[in-house]
Design a protein around this motif. Structure first.
Motif, PDB file in Angstrom:
ATOM      1  N   LEU A  73     -37.500  25.151 -64.138  1.00 23.22           N
ATOM      2  CA  LEU A  73     -37.672  23.925 -64.515  1.00 23.22           C
ATOM      3  C   LEU A  73     -38.781  24.063 -64.077  1.00 23.22           C
ATOM      4  CD1 LEU A  73     -37.656  21.366 -66.437  1.00 23.22           C
ATOM      5  CD2 LEU A  73     -36.233  20.982 -64.467  1.00 23.22           C
ATOM      6  N   LEU A  74     -39.209  24.202 -63.034  1.00 27.98           N
ATOM      7  CA  LEU A  74     -40.088  24.569 -61.683  1.00 27.98           C
ATOM      8  C   LEU A  74     -42.211  24.887 -62.059  1.00 27.98           C
ATOM      9  CD1 LEU A  74     -38.748  23.574 -58.626  1.00 27.98           C
ATOM     10  CD2 LEU A  74     -39.634  21.611 -59.368  1.00 27.98           C
ATOM     11  N   LEU A  75     -41.963  25.892 -63.287  1.00 31.99           N
ATOM     12  CA  LEU A  75     -43.137  26.820 -63.494  1.00 31.99           C
ATOM     13  C   LEU A  75     -44.119  25.424 -64.493  1.00 31.99           C
ATOM     14  CD1 LEU A  75     -41.274  30.169 -63.980  1.00 31.99           C
ATOM     15  CD2 LEU A  75     -43.058  29.031 -62.309  1.00 31.99           C
ATOM     16  N   LEU A  76     -42.671  24.620 -65.516  1.00 32.34           N
ATOM     17  CA  LEU A  76     -43.066  24.016 -66.284  1.00 32.34           C
ATOM     18  C   LEU A  76     -44.507  22.477 -65.366  1.00 32.34           C
ATOM     19  CD1 LEU A  76     -40.392  23.384 -68.676  1.00 32.34           C
ATOM     20  CD2 LEU A  76     -42.610  24.763 -69.089  1.00 32.34           C
ATOM     21  N   TYR A  77     -43.651  22.130 -63.728  1.00 29.17           N
ATOM     22  CA  TYR A  77     -43.910  20.860 -63.418  1.00 29.17           C
ATOM     23  C   TYR A  77     -45.297  21.591 -63.382  1.00 29.17           C
ATOM     24  CZ  TYR A  77     -39.817  18.066 -64.646  1.00 29.17           C
ATOM     25  OH  TYR A  77     -39.233  17.082 -65.174  1.00 29.17           O
ATOM     26  N   PHE A  78     -44.994  23.134 -62.289  1.00 29.96           N
ATOM     27  CA  PHE A  78     -46.319  23.820 -61.598  1.00 29.96           C
ATOM     28  C   PHE A  78     -47.761  23.860 -62.804  1.00 29.96           C
ATOM     29  CE2 PHE A  78     -48.733  26.941 -59.629  1.00 29.96           C
ATOM     30  CZ  PHE A  78     -48.989  26.457 -58.910  1.00 29.96           C
ATOM     31  N   ASN A  79     -47.105  23.519 -63.991  1.00 36.17           N
ATOM     32  CA  ASN A  79     -48.913  23.677 -64.831  1.00 36.17           C
ATOM     33  C   ASN A  79     -49.200  22.629 -65.050  1.00 36.17           C
ATOM     34  OD1 ASN A  79     -48.384  26.710 -65.593  1.00 36.17           O
ATOM     35  ND2 ASN A  79     -46.659  26.249 -67.258  1.00 36.17           N
ATOM     36  N   GLU A  80     -48.148  21.543 -64.990  1.00 36.80           N
ATOM     37  CA  GLU A  80     -48.721  20.289 -65.205  1.00 36.80           C
ATOM     38  C   GLU A  80     -49.522  19.940 -64.041  1.00 36.80           C
ATOM     39  OE1 GLU A  80     -47.685  16.163 -66.379  1.00 36.80           O
ATOM     40  OE2 GLU A  80     -46.007  17.052 -65.339  1.00 36.80           O
ATOM     41  N   ALA A  81     -49.361  20.548 -62.983  1.00 36.19           N
ATOM     42  CA  ALA A  81     -49.874  19.674 -62.017  1.00 36.19           C
ATOM     43  C   ALA A  81     -51.659  20.687 -61.873  1.00 36.19           C
ATOM     44  CB  ALA A  81     -49.050  20.619 -60.723  1.00 36.19           C
ATOM     45  N   VAL A  82     -51.447  22.445 -62.197  1.00 37.96           N
ATOM     46  CA  VAL A  82     -52.300  22.421 -62.058  1.00 37.96           C
ATOM     47  C   VAL A  82     -53.174  21.680 -62.901  1.00 37.96           C
ATOM     48  CG1 VAL A  82     -53.493  24.914 -62.664  1.00 37.96           C
ATOM     49  CG2 VAL A  82     -52.223  24.683 -61.605  1.00 37.96           C
ATOM     50  N   LEU A  83     -53.302  21.429 -64.361  1.00 38.07           N
ATOM     51  CA  LEU A  83     -53.521  21.082 -65.499  1.00 38.07           C
ATOM     52  C   LEU A  83     -54.295  19.828 -65.073  1.00 38.07           C
ATOM     53  CD1 LEU A  83     -52.000  21.015 -68.338  1.00 38.07           C
ATOM     54  CD2 LEU A  83     -54.370  22.674 -67.839  1.00 38.07           C
ATOM     55  N   HIS A  88     -59.340  16.280 -64.579  1.00 39.08           N
ATOM     56  CA  HIS A  88     -59.907  15.117 -64.551  1.00 39.08           C
ATOM     57  C   HIS A  88     -60.121  15.140 -62.959  1.00 39.08           C
ATOM     58  CE1 HIS A  88     -59.083  14.231 -68.818  1.00 39.08           C
ATOM     59  NE2 HIS A  88     -57.797  14.511 -68.750  1.00 39.08           N
ATOM     60  N   THR A  89     -61.213  14.287 -62.179  1.00 38.49           N
ATOM     61  CA  THR A  89     -61.071  14.101 -61.359  1.00 38.49           C
ATOM     62  C   THR A  89     -60.749  12.764 -61.085  1.00 38.49           C
ATOM     63  OG1 THR A  89     -63.046  12.067 -62.048  1.00 38.49           O
ATOM     64  CG2 THR A  89     -63.816  14.412 -62.131  1.00 38.49           C
ATOM     65  N   GLU A  90     -60.323  12.201 -61.258  1.00 42.48           N
ATOM     66  CA  GLU A  90     -59.274  11.059 -61.141  1.00 42.48           C
ATOM     67  C   GLU A  90     -57.780  11.577 -60.721  1.00 42.48           C
ATOM     68  OE1 GLU A  90     -58.032   9.571 -65.402  1.00 42.48           O
ATOM     69  OE2 GLU A  90     -60.053   8.775 -64.859  1.00 42.48           O
ATOM     70  N   THR A  91     -57.309  12.094 -61.256  1.00 49.07           N
ATOM     71  CA  THR A  91     -55.781  13.061 -61.056  1.00 49.07           C
ATOM     72  C   THR A  91     -56.134  13.675 -60.246  1.00 49.07           C
ATOM     73  OG1 THR A  91     -56.090  14.872 -62.549  1.00 49.07           O
ATOM     74  CG2 THR A  91     -55.294  11.702 -63.357  1.00 49.07           C
ATOM     75  N   ARG A  92     -57.362  14.374 -59.773  1.00 54.93           N
ATOM     76  CA  ARG A  92     -57.223  15.559 -59.058  1.00 54.93           C
ATOM     77  C   ARG A  92     -56.511  15.637 -57.794  1.00 54.93           C
ATOM     78  NH1 ARG A  92     -63.293  17.165 -58.890  1.00 54.93           N
ATOM     79  NH2 ARG A  92     -62.422  17.913 -60.689  1.00 54.93           N
ATOM     80  N   THR A  93     -57.065  14.640 -56.477  1.00 55.35           N
ATOM     81  CA  THR A  93     -55.550  14.691 -55.599  1.00 55.35           C
ATOM     82  C   THR A  93     -54.662  14.529 -55.896  1.00 55.35           C
ATOM     83  OG1 THR A  93     -57.439  13.153 -54.566  1.00 55.35           O
ATOM     84  CG2 THR A  93     -55.945  13.500 -53.478  1.00 55.35           C
ATOM     85  N   MET A  94     -53.915  14.093 -56.690  1.00 57.51           N
ATOM     86  CA  MET A  94     -52.391  13.706 -57.351  1.00 57.51           C
ATOM     87  C   MET A  94     -51.677  15.163 -57.511  1.00 57.51           C
ATOM     88  SD  MET A  94     -49.824  13.540 -59.581  1.00 57.51           S
ATOM     89  CE  MET A  94     -48.598  12.894 -59.974  1.00 57.51           C
ATOM     90  N   GLY A  95     -52.930  15.824 -58.039  1.00 54.40           N
ATOM     91  CA  GLY A  95     -52.387  17.224 -58.962  1.00 54.40           C
ATOM     92  C   GLY A  95     -52.143  18.011 -57.900  1.00 54.40           C
ATOM     93  N   VAL A  96     -53.145  18.098 -56.766  1.00 52.59           N
ATOM     94  CA  VAL A  96     -53.255  18.988 -55.398  1.00 52.59           C
ATOM     95  C   VAL A  96     -51.932  18.544 -54.967  1.00 52.59           C
ATOM     96  CG1 VAL A  96     -54.060  19.843 -53.359  1.00 52.59           C
ATOM     97  CG2 VAL A  96     -55.905  19.745 -55.614  1.00 52.59           C
ATOM     98  N   ILE A  97     -51.636  17.666 -55.010  1.00 51.34           N
ATOM     99  CA  ILE A  97     -50.097  16.746 -53.968  1.00 51.34           C
ATOM    100  C   ILE A  97     -49.559  17.121 -54.833  1.00 51.34           C
ATOM    101  CG2 ILE A  97     -48.692  14.565 -53.031  1.00 51.34           C
ATOM    102  CD1 ILE A  97     -51.565  13.869 -52.520  1.00 51.34           C
ATOM    103  N   TYR A  98     -49.464  17.269 -55.976  1.00 55.72           N
ATOM    104  CA  TYR A  98     -47.779  17.529 -56.504  1.00 55.72           C
ATOM    105  C   TYR A  98     -47.702  19.671 -56.902  1.00 55.72           C
ATOM    106  CZ  TYR A  98     -46.170  17.523 -61.649  1.00 55.72           C
ATOM    107  OH  TYR A  98     -44.716  16.783 -63.008  1.00 55.72           O
TER     108      TYR A  98
END
Length: 133
Positions: A73-83, A88-98
């Motif tokens: 299941l976490l593979l799907l969440y990792f894909n979303e985190a990379v996206l 988007h620059t506004e989600t970059r920091t959250m995406g990296v932490i995620y």
């Protein structure tokens, strides 16, 4: 056998901690930090949290096979985190932490599944040899 027990315990602690942190991060992000303008943020939040929440009994019980399924299941969440980190620059920091949090959870859950299975097999073998002698 003691080293395997320590590794199993440590990976379980990291798994539980990162699992709770991931649920908290998703809750903070979708309901507090970056809610939708239309007010339907809780629907998006539910779509992200419910699949993870389905594994609460597994994480609580420490079932190695369930931890392996959590990794799938976490593979799907990792894909979303990379996206989120790359689009988007506004989600970059959250995406990296995620992404980092999902990677830690994936690795610790995978290692827990492996080591807990090995430990259970070794413990079972040891008990059977003691009973036969």
């Amino acid at each position: 056998m003691q080293a395997l027990a320590r590794k199993t315990h440590l990976s379980r602690l990291i798994t539980v901690g990162s699992y709770i942190a991931l649920l908290a991060l998703l809750t903070l992000w979708y309901l507090v930090v970056h809610p939708l303008e239309k007010g339907n943020s809780w629907i998006i939040w539910l779509l992200h949290v419910l699949p993870l929440a389905a594994f609460i009994p597994t994480v609580r019980s420490g079932n190695p096979r369930g931890h392996a399924w959590l990794c799938f299941l976490l593979l799907l969440y990792f894909n979303e985190a990379v996206l989120a980190a790359t689009t988007h620059t506004e989600t970059r920091t959250m995406g990296v932490i995620y992404g980092l949090l999902v990677a830690v959870l994936f690795t610790s859950a995978m290692m827990y599944a492996r080591w807990a299975s090995q430990y259970a097999r070794l413990k079972h073998t040891t008990e059977n040899t003691e009973e036969s002698s």
